[in-house]
Design a protein around this motif. Structure first.
Motif, PDB file in Angstrom:
ATOM      1  N   SER A  74       0.817  -1.213   0.000  1.00  0.00           N
ATOM      2  CA  SER A  74       0.000   0.000   0.000  1.00  0.00           C
ATOM      3  C   SER A  74       0.851   1.263   0.000  1.00  0.00           C
ATOM      4  O   SER A  74       0.399   2.325  -0.422  1.00  0.00           O
ATOM      5  CB  SER A  74      -0.922   0.002   1.226  1.00  0.00           C
ATOM      6  OG  SER A  74      -0.143  -0.014   2.421  1.00  0.00           O
ATOM      7  N   ASN A  75       2.096   1.151   0.454  1.00  0.00           N
ATOM      8  CA  ASN A  75       2.970   2.332   0.529  1.00  0.00           C
ATOM      9  C   ASN A  75       4.141   2.273  -0.440  1.00  0.00           C
ATOM     10  O   ASN A  75       5.098   3.032  -0.320  1.00  0.00           O
ATOM     11  CB  ASN A  75       3.502   2.487   1.945  1.00  0.00           C
ATOM     12  CG  ASN A  75       4.434   1.345   2.346  1.00  0.00           C
ATOM     13  OD1 ASN A  75       4.394   0.284   1.738  1.00  0.00           O
ATOM     14  ND2 ASN A  75       5.236   1.568   3.365  1.00  0.00           N
ATOM     15  N   TYR A 114      -6.209  -2.002   0.643  1.00  0.00           N
ATOM     16  CA  TYR A 114      -5.698  -1.483   1.913  1.00  0.00           C
ATOM     17  C   TYR A 114      -6.587  -0.366   2.448  1.00  0.00           C
ATOM     18  O   TYR A 114      -6.942  -0.341   3.632  1.00  0.00           O
ATOM     19  CB  TYR A 114      -4.272  -0.968   1.727  1.00  0.00           C
ATOM     20  CG  TYR A 114      -3.790  -0.123   2.885  1.00  0.00           C
ATOM     21  CD1 TYR A 114      -3.380  -0.706   4.080  1.00  0.00           C
ATOM     22  CD2 TYR A 114      -3.777   1.273   2.774  1.00  0.00           C
ATOM     23  CE1 TYR A 114      -2.957   0.074   5.143  1.00  0.00           C
ATOM     24  CE2 TYR A 114      -3.353   2.056   3.837  1.00  0.00           C
ATOM     25  CZ  TYR A 114      -2.947   1.457   5.010  1.00  0.00           C
ATOM     26  OH  TYR A 114      -2.541   2.233   6.055  1.00  0.00           O
ATOM     27  N   LEU A 115      -6.962   0.581   1.578  1.00  0.00           N
ATOM     28  CA  LEU A 115      -7.795   1.695   2.011  1.00  0.00           C
ATOM     29  C   LEU A 115      -9.166   1.214   2.459  1.00  0.00           C
ATOM     30  O   LEU A 115      -9.723   1.704   3.442  1.00  0.00           O
ATOM     31  CB  LEU A 115      -7.937   2.712   0.869  1.00  0.00           C
ATOM     32  CG  LEU A 115      -6.654   3.455   0.472  1.00  0.00           C
ATOM     33  CD1 LEU A 115      -6.905   4.350  -0.726  1.00  0.00           C
ATOM     34  CD2 LEU A 115      -6.122   4.269   1.645  1.00  0.00           C
ATOM     35  N   THR A 116      -9.719   0.244   1.727  1.00  0.00           N
ATOM     36  CA  THR A 116     -11.027  -0.298   2.103  1.00  0.00           C
ATOM     37  C   THR A 116     -10.965  -0.960   3.475  1.00  0.00           C
ATOM     38  O   THR A 116     -11.816  -0.727   4.338  1.00  0.00           O
ATOM     39  CB  THR A 116     -11.503  -1.326   1.052  1.00  0.00           C
ATOM     40  OG1 THR A 116     -11.621  -0.666  -0.205  1.00  0.00           O
ATOM     41  CG2 THR A 116     -12.848  -1.917   1.442  1.00  0.00           C
ATOM     42  N   GLU A 117      -9.942  -1.771   3.688  1.00  0.00           N
ATOM     43  CA  GLU A 117      -9.805  -2.474   4.964  1.00  0.00           C
ATOM     44  C   GLU A 117      -9.574  -1.507   6.115  1.00  0.00           C
ATOM     45  O   GLU A 117     -10.173  -1.643   7.187  1.00  0.00           O
ATOM     46  CB  GLU A 117      -8.652  -3.471   4.883  1.00  0.00           C
ATOM     47  CG  GLU A 117      -8.465  -4.276   6.166  1.00  0.00           C
ATOM     48  CD  GLU A 117      -7.291  -5.238   6.096  1.00  0.00           C
ATOM     49  OE1 GLU A 117      -7.041  -5.934   7.096  1.00  0.00           O
ATOM     50  OE2 GLU A 117      -6.633  -5.287   5.034  1.00  0.00           O
ATOM     51  N   SER A 118      -8.706  -0.511   5.905  1.00  0.00           N
ATOM     52  CA  SER A 118      -8.416   0.434   6.980  1.00  0.00           C
ATOM     53  C   SER A 118      -9.622   1.287   7.316  1.00  0.00           C
ATOM     54  O   SER A 118      -9.859   1.620   8.480  1.00  0.00           O
ATOM     55  CB  SER A 118      -7.227   1.327   6.602  1.00  0.00           C
ATOM     56  OG  SER A 118      -7.503   2.093   5.446  1.00  0.00           O
ATOM     57  N   THR A 119     -10.433   1.636   6.294  1.00  0.00           N
ATOM     58  CA  THR A 119     -11.653   2.401   6.551  1.00  0.00           C
ATOM     59  C   THR A 119     -12.650   1.575   7.339  1.00  0.00           C
ATOM     60  O   THR A 119     -13.274   2.068   8.295  1.00  0.00           O
ATOM     61  CB  THR A 119     -12.292   2.850   5.218  1.00  0.00           C
ATOM     62  OG1 THR A 119     -11.364   3.677   4.519  1.00  0.00           O
ATOM     63  CG2 THR A 119     -13.569   3.634   5.465  1.00  0.00           C
ATOM     64  N   GLN A 120     -12.805   0.306   6.970  1.00  0.00           N
ATOM     65  CA  GLN A 120     -13.721  -0.573   7.701  1.00  0.00           C
ATOM     66  C   GLN A 120     -13.278  -0.744   9.148  1.00  0.00           C
ATOM     67  O   GLN A 120     -14.099  -0.747  10.062  1.00  0.00           O
ATOM     68  CB  GLN A 120     -13.798  -1.926   7.003  1.00  0.00           C
ATOM     69  CG  GLN A 120     -14.544  -1.889   5.673  1.00  0.00           C
ATOM     70  CD  GLN A 120     -14.484  -3.205   4.930  1.00  0.00           C
ATOM     71  OE1 GLN A 120     -13.643  -4.062   5.211  1.00  0.00           O
ATOM     72  NE2 GLN A 120     -15.384  -3.386   3.977  1.00  0.00           N
ATOM     73  N   LYS A 121     -11.962  -0.876   9.357  1.00  0.00           N
ATOM     74  CA  LYS A 121     -11.457  -1.024  10.714  1.00  0.00           C
ATOM     75  C   LYS A 121     -11.726   0.232  11.532  1.00  0.00           C
ATOM     76  O   LYS A 121     -12.065   0.162  12.706  1.00  0.00           O
ATOM     77  CB  LYS A 121      -9.956  -1.311  10.683  1.00  0.00           C
ATOM     78  CG  LYS A 121      -9.610  -2.734  10.280  1.00  0.00           C
ATOM     79  CD  LYS A 121      -8.111  -2.960  10.327  1.00  0.00           C
ATOM     80  CE  LYS A 121      -7.758  -4.392   9.982  1.00  0.00           C
ATOM     81  NZ  LYS A 121      -6.289  -4.622   9.996  1.00  0.00           N
ATOM     82  N   ARG A 122     -11.560   1.397  10.890  1.00  0.00           N
ATOM     83  CA  ARG A 122     -11.789   2.660  11.610  1.00  0.00           C
ATOM     84  C   ARG A 122     -13.241   2.777  12.035  1.00  0.00           C
ATOM     85  O   ARG A 122     -13.548   3.165  13.159  1.00  0.00           O
ATOM     86  CB  ARG A 122     -11.406   3.842  10.724  1.00  0.00           C
ATOM     87  CG  ARG A 122     -11.686   5.191  11.369  1.00  0.00           C
ATOM     88  CD  ARG A 122     -11.314   6.345  10.456  1.00  0.00           C
ATOM     89  NE  ARG A 122     -11.657   7.607  11.060  1.00  0.00           N
ATOM     90  CZ  ARG A 122     -12.846   8.180  10.974  1.00  0.00           C
ATOM     91  NH1 ARG A 122     -13.806   7.588  10.304  1.00  0.00           N
ATOM     92  NH2 ARG A 122     -13.085   9.348  11.551  1.00  0.00           N
ATOM     93  N   HIS A 125     -13.919   0.192  14.703  1.00  0.00           N
ATOM     94  CA  HIS A 125     -13.236   0.559  15.942  1.00  0.00           C
ATOM     95  C   HIS A 125     -13.919   1.717  16.641  1.00  0.00           C
ATOM     96  O   HIS A 125     -13.965   1.781  17.863  1.00  0.00           O
ATOM     97  CB  HIS A 125     -11.783   0.932  15.618  1.00  0.00           C
ATOM     98  CG  HIS A 125     -10.972   1.268  16.832  1.00  0.00           C
ATOM     99  ND1 HIS A 125     -10.573   0.319  17.740  1.00  0.00           N
ATOM    100  CD2 HIS A 125     -10.492   2.458  17.294  1.00  0.00           C
ATOM    101  CE1 HIS A 125      -9.887   0.892  18.715  1.00  0.00           C
ATOM    102  NE2 HIS A 125      -9.815   2.186  18.460  1.00  0.00           N
TER     103      HIS A 125
END
Length: 313
Positions: A74-75, A114-122, A125
């Motif tokens: 992702s980076n 990555y962005l989809t997963e991190s948004t869902q986690k946010r 959370h």
């Protein structure tokens, strides 16, 4: 290449030749204030050569799979292909160039997931984990004054009544469900405090099966605590209401009451809506913010009146 790259700040570009192939890697480095470029070391070129001998370099999906996270993540993005001609460099990052085609494939295979997963986690959370929202929204009401053309949110709080902000209360105010604006109920005032900006109301209706939310009375709110802002910003018929996760970003004293500040945007119409903690209990009432979502970044004052302020009047 470094001068022509559209990725300027906070990144490093690494370049080199492997036989007839030209390779460059872009690495995201948020702590770097400038753009940096360097040439691959002999060790890195040898490592790449051994990997590239075993795969079809024209198949980028195979490249992504074979080279792994050191080269595609992702980076970081890696280009493997023909070296750009010096005279053609200005167009190398154009939409139809080979570099751009590989870049778009990387976005689809590495960056978007990555962005989809991190948004869902946010979202997961930041929202109450023990709460079913279809059992929370029925406790909310849209409050409207036709005379002043204003709207807000109110919610039923156990042992208290219909809670909202004092600035929402008007002489002709009525309440209705978001999914049935044609059925409006008159409201009577129980008490209000303009300095604190809270009001407790009563809905004049026969139905006694009203859902009530519960207040948090045992846990002190602290910075970085999770919260969720719920309400009807700029309500229009058909709106479901919004559920916005966030954190406690700070505190601010207003009229001797220490308000909670949050990074979750509070938009006009949210005023009077409940703010919940991670256990689904009410910790406060949304009170200040921005007129529209597009203006949310123009103020830091997304404020919440703590629910225990109801005891002050």
């Amino acid at each position: 290449m470094a001068d022509l790259s559209p990725f300027r700040e906070g990144r490093q570009m690494e370049l080199g030749y492997i036989n007839d192939l030209f390779i460059f890697r872009l690495i995201d480095q948020p702590g770097r204030s400038s753009f940096h470029a360097r040439v691959f070391s002999e060790e890195e070129r040898a490592e790449l050569l051994s990997e590239l001998k075993q795969i079809d370099t024209s198949d980028q999906l195979q490249l992504i799979s074979a080279l792994g996270e050191m080269w595609y993540a992702s980076n970081r993005f890696t280009y493997v292909g023909l070296a750009p001609h010096a005279k053609a460099l200005p167009s190398d990052f154009d939409q139809n160039s080979e570099i751009s085609k590989q870049l778009l494939l990387w976005i689809d295979t590495s960056l978007k997931p990555y962005l989809t997963e991190s948004t869902q986690k946010r979202v997961t959370h930041g929202t109450p984990k023990s709460v079913i929202f279809d059992k929370i929204l029925p406790a909310l009401w849209v409050l409207e004054s036709e005379e002043t053309s204003t709207q807000g949110t109110g919610f039923m709080l156990e042992g208290v009544g219909l809670v909202t902000c004092e600035h929402i209360f008007k002489a002709d105010i009525c309440a209705f469900r978001a999914d049935n604006f044609s059925k409006k109920y008159p409201i009577s005032l129980i008490k209000k405090n303009s300095a604190i900006d809270l009001a407790v109301l009563q809905i004049e209706m026969e139905n006694t099966e009203i859902l009530y939310l519960k207040a948090e009375t045992d846990v002190k709110v602290q910075q970085l605590d999770e919260l969720t802002v719920i309400g009807y910003p700029n309500y229009r018929y058909g709106d479901t209401g919004t559920i916005v996760p966030g954190i406690v970003s700070g505190f601010r004293t207003v009229s001797t009451i220490t308000r909670i500040l949050t990074n979750a945007p509070i938009i006009a119409g949210n005023s009077g809506g409940p703010v919940l903690n991670s256990q689904g209990r009410v910790i406060g009432v949304a009170v200040t913010g921005a007129e529209r979502m597009t203006e949310a970044q123009e103020t830091e004052d997304h404020g919440v009146i703590p629910i225990d302020a109801l005891q002050s009047f």
